[in-house]
Write a protein that holds these residues in place. Structure first.
Motif, short mmCIF file in Angstrom:
data_model
loop_
_atom_site.label_atom_id
_atom_site.label_comp_id
_atom_site.label_asym_id
_atom_site.label_seq_id
_atom_site.Cartn_x
_atom_site.Cartn_y
_atom_site.Cartn_z
N MET A 1 -7.16 -6.45 7.45
CA MET A 1 -7.06 -5.53 8.56
C MET A 1 -7.61 -6.18 9.82
SD MET A 1 -8.17 -1.93 6.79
CE MET A 1 -9.38 -2.72 5.75
N ASP A 2 -6.82 -6.15 10.88
CA ASP A 2 -7.24 -6.81 12.12
C ASP A 2 -7.73 -5.79 13.14
OD1 ASP A 2 -4.84 -5.64 12.57
OD2 ASP A 2 -3.79 -7.46 13.23
N HIS A 3 -8.20 -4.62 12.65
CA HIS A 3 -8.77 -3.63 13.57
C HIS A 3 -10.06 -3.11 12.97
CE1 HIS A 3 -4.97 -2.25 11.54
NE2 HIS A 3 -5.87 -1.64 10.82
N ASN A 4 -10.80 -2.32 13.75
CA ASN A 4 -12.15 -1.91 13.35
C ASN A 4 -12.18 -0.90 12.21
OD1 ASN A 4 -13.18 -3.51 15.35
ND2 ASN A 4 -13.09 -1.90 16.90
N LYS A 5 -11.14 -0.07 12.12
CA LYS A 5 -11.14 1.01 11.13
C LYS A 5 -9.93 0.90 10.20
CE LYS A 5 -13.79 4.45 13.65
NZ LYS A 5 -14.01 5.90 13.77
N ILE B 1 4.69 4.98 4.84
CA ILE B 1 4.07 4.03 3.91
C ILE B 1 4.41 2.59 4.30
CG2 ILE B 1 4.06 3.21 1.50
CD1 ILE B 1 4.61 6.21 0.72
N ARG B 2 5.66 2.37 4.73
CA ARG B 2 6.11 1.01 5.07
C ARG B 2 5.62 0.54 6.43
NH1 ARG B 2 11.94 2.91 3.37
NH2 ARG B 2 11.69 2.93 1.11
N SER B 3 5.11 1.44 7.25
CA SER B 3 4.73 1.09 8.62
C SER B 3 3.59 0.07 8.66
CB SER B 3 4.29 2.35 9.37
OG SER B 3 3.67 1.99 10.59
N ASP B 4 3.72 -0.93 9.55
CA ASP B 4 2.67 -1.93 9.74
C ASP B 4 1.41 -1.31 10.33
OD1 ASP B 4 4.32 -3.89 8.78
OD2 ASP B 4 5.02 -4.52 10.77
N GLU B 5 1.57 -0.12 10.93
CA GLU B 5 0.44 0.58 11.54
C GLU B 5 -0.51 1.14 10.47
OE1 GLU B 5 -0.03 4.32 14.68
OE2 GLU B 5 1.65 4.36 13.28
N VAL B 6 0.01 1.35 9.26
CA VAL B 6 -0.74 2.05 8.21
C VAL B 6 -1.32 1.07 7.19
CG1 VAL B 6 -0.50 3.68 6.28
CG2 VAL B 6 0.60 4.17 8.47
N ASP B 7 -2.66 1.12 7.02
CA ASP B 7 -3.34 0.26 6.03
C ASP B 7 -3.41 0.93 4.66
OD1 ASP B 7 -4.06 -1.61 8.06
OD2 ASP B 7 -5.79 -0.35 8.59
N ALA B 8 -3.62 2.25 4.67
CA ALA B 8 -3.83 3.00 3.42
C ALA B 8 -3.20 4.37 3.58
CB ALA B 8 -5.32 3.13 3.13
N VAL B 9 -2.83 4.97 2.44
CA VAL B 9 -2.05 6.21 2.44
C VAL B 9 -2.79 7.30 1.67
CG1 VAL B 9 0.17 7.25 1.82
CG2 VAL B 9 0.07 4.83 2.47
N GLY C 1 -14.51 1.44 -1.10
CA GLY C 1 -13.73 0.69 -2.09
C GLY C 1 -12.64 -0.15 -1.44
N ILE C 2 -11.98 0.40 -0.41
CA ILE C 2 -10.94 -0.36 0.30
C ILE C 2 -11.55 -1.56 1.01
CG2 ILE C 2 -9.30 -0.26 2.23
CD1 ILE C 2 -8.80 2.70 1.46
N LEU C 3 -12.66 -1.33 1.71
CA LEU C 3 -13.30 -2.42 2.46
C LEU C 3 -13.83 -3.52 1.54
CD1 LEU C 3 -15.18 -0.33 5.18
CD2 LEU C 3 -13.12 -1.71 5.49
N ASN C 4 -14.29 -3.13 0.34
CA ASN C 4 -14.80 -4.11 -0.63
C ASN C 4 -13.71 -4.62 -1.56
OD1 ASN C 4 -17.38 -3.77 0.36
ND2 ASN C 4 -17.93 -2.20 -1.13
N ASP C 5 -12.47 -4.12 -1.36
CA ASP C 5 -11.34 -4.47 -2.22
C ASP C 5 -11.65 -4.20 -3.70
OD1 ASP C 5 -8.70 -5.22 -2.39
OD2 ASP C 5 -9.13 -7.33 -2.75
#
Length: 337
Positions: A1-5, A63-71, A291-295
């Motif tokens: 992720m190349d953004h803060n959140k 879901i396919r959008s590059d804007e979205v990291d998680a759903v 969990g997402i941030l720690n993969d």
């Protein structure tokens, strides 16, 4: 992720979806809701305006959008499986409200994909694992404070249901919480299950069976019974007692003031799940973000969603057959162990 959140897309903007958007915005510092979709456009547009998100024309596009990291999936039950599959194909983290799918076969396909990818992407919405009472019970069992658990007595009581409620929903939407939390407390899979018909309540507002008595037997022989009262109860009240060799554990009522007045002693009970389990949802989403941030997701998994689905199917079969039915599951892949 190349953004803060973590940029989250939410599918389903009904009451539970809106609650979760609120949480992800104001309770979880690591997340930001950037995308929404609902098959009814109005709630999606309202949520988008309120939270500064983009409305998508379909769940798949979101879901396919590059804007979205998680759903986050909070749409109708019958849509969950297809959205989870799409998120897995896009290699994106996904939080799915229960149930994971309407068939065990759909769950098995998800397990196959996730196992082949070698890491967990799915977290199930079994929020009771984050309730302080159940967490304390689990710790007491693990610390051998009551010896080996032998049985669980529990109850799930509701004041009312929304229109269109059906007998099967008592299992797939209500008792599904007890299916999961009992497995979690005992750390055991089920061997067989049964639904017992009992005297019916005149308080039921529709033509579904109410109450129902649900029983589970684990592989080591422990027994769990659940009184499922879906309508007409005195309050929203969740009971659980674990009976061990050397003691018992009773789920506490959430902290409330005991009142003494009018020659009586009383304390308030909840009227809805939100009043009883609100904080557990907060903690669940804080855990998901971590969990997402720690993969490394730590909450309920695809396997847990699958176990609940197979158990629900066996219970519904038992209600129709009038006898106990076996719970038959595939071999558990290593990523869930």
């Amino acid at each position: 992720m190349d953004h803060n959140k973590i940029q989250v897309g939410v599918i389903g903007c009904g009451s539970i979806g809106r609650e979760h958007i609120e949480r992800l915005t104001n309770v979880v510092p690591e997340t930001e809701v950037v995308a929404v979709y609902d098959y009814v456009s109005e709630p999606a547009e309202t949520a988008a305006q309120q939270y500064g998100a983009t409305v998508y024309e379909s769940g798949e596009a979101l879901i396919r959008s590059d804007e979205v990291d998680a759903v986050l999936i909070a749409s109708t039950d019958d849509t969950h499986a297809a959205y989870v599959m799409e998120a897995l194909k896009q290699n994106k983290y996904v939080f799915c409200e229960k149930p994971l799918a309407l068939s065990a076969e759909e769950c098995e396909k998800m397990i196959e994909i996730e196992a082949s990818q070698g890491h967990r992407l799915v977290q199930m919405g079994f929020n009771r694992r984050y309730d302080s009472g159940y967490v304390e019970m689990k710790e007491a069992i693990q610390n051998n404070e009551i010896g080996e658990p032998l049985m669980i007595h529990s109850a799930h009581r509701n004041i009312s249901q929304s229109p269109g409620f059906k007998t099967d929903y008592a299992i797939t939407r209500v008792a599904i919480h007890e299916i999961d939390i009992s497995r979690w407390l005992l750390d055991e899979e089920y061997d067989e299950v049964q639904v017992l018909k009992v005297k019916q309540s005149k308080q039921t507002s529709g033509d579904w069976l109410n109450p129902q008595l649900v029983t589970f037997k684990t592989l080591s022989g422990q027994r769990v019974d659940v009184e499922v009262q879906t309508d007409g109860a005195y309050a929203y009240d969740i009971r659980c007692q674990v009976v061990g060799e050397n003691g018992t554990l009773d789920l506490p009522d959430p902290a409330s003031v005991v009142k003494r007045n009018n020659q009586s002693v009383s304390n308030e009970l909840a009227t809805t799940w939100a009043g009883r389990f609100g904080k557990s949802y907060d903690d669940e989403f804080l855990c998901w973000a971590k969990g997402i941030l720690n993969d490394q997701l730590m909450g309920a998994s695809t396997w847990d969603g699958y176990a609940a689905c197979v158990t629900s199917d066996a219970l519904i079969k038992s209600r129709d057959s009038g006898k106990p039915e076996k719970v038959t599951m595939i071999e558990q892949p290593d990523i869930y162990k």
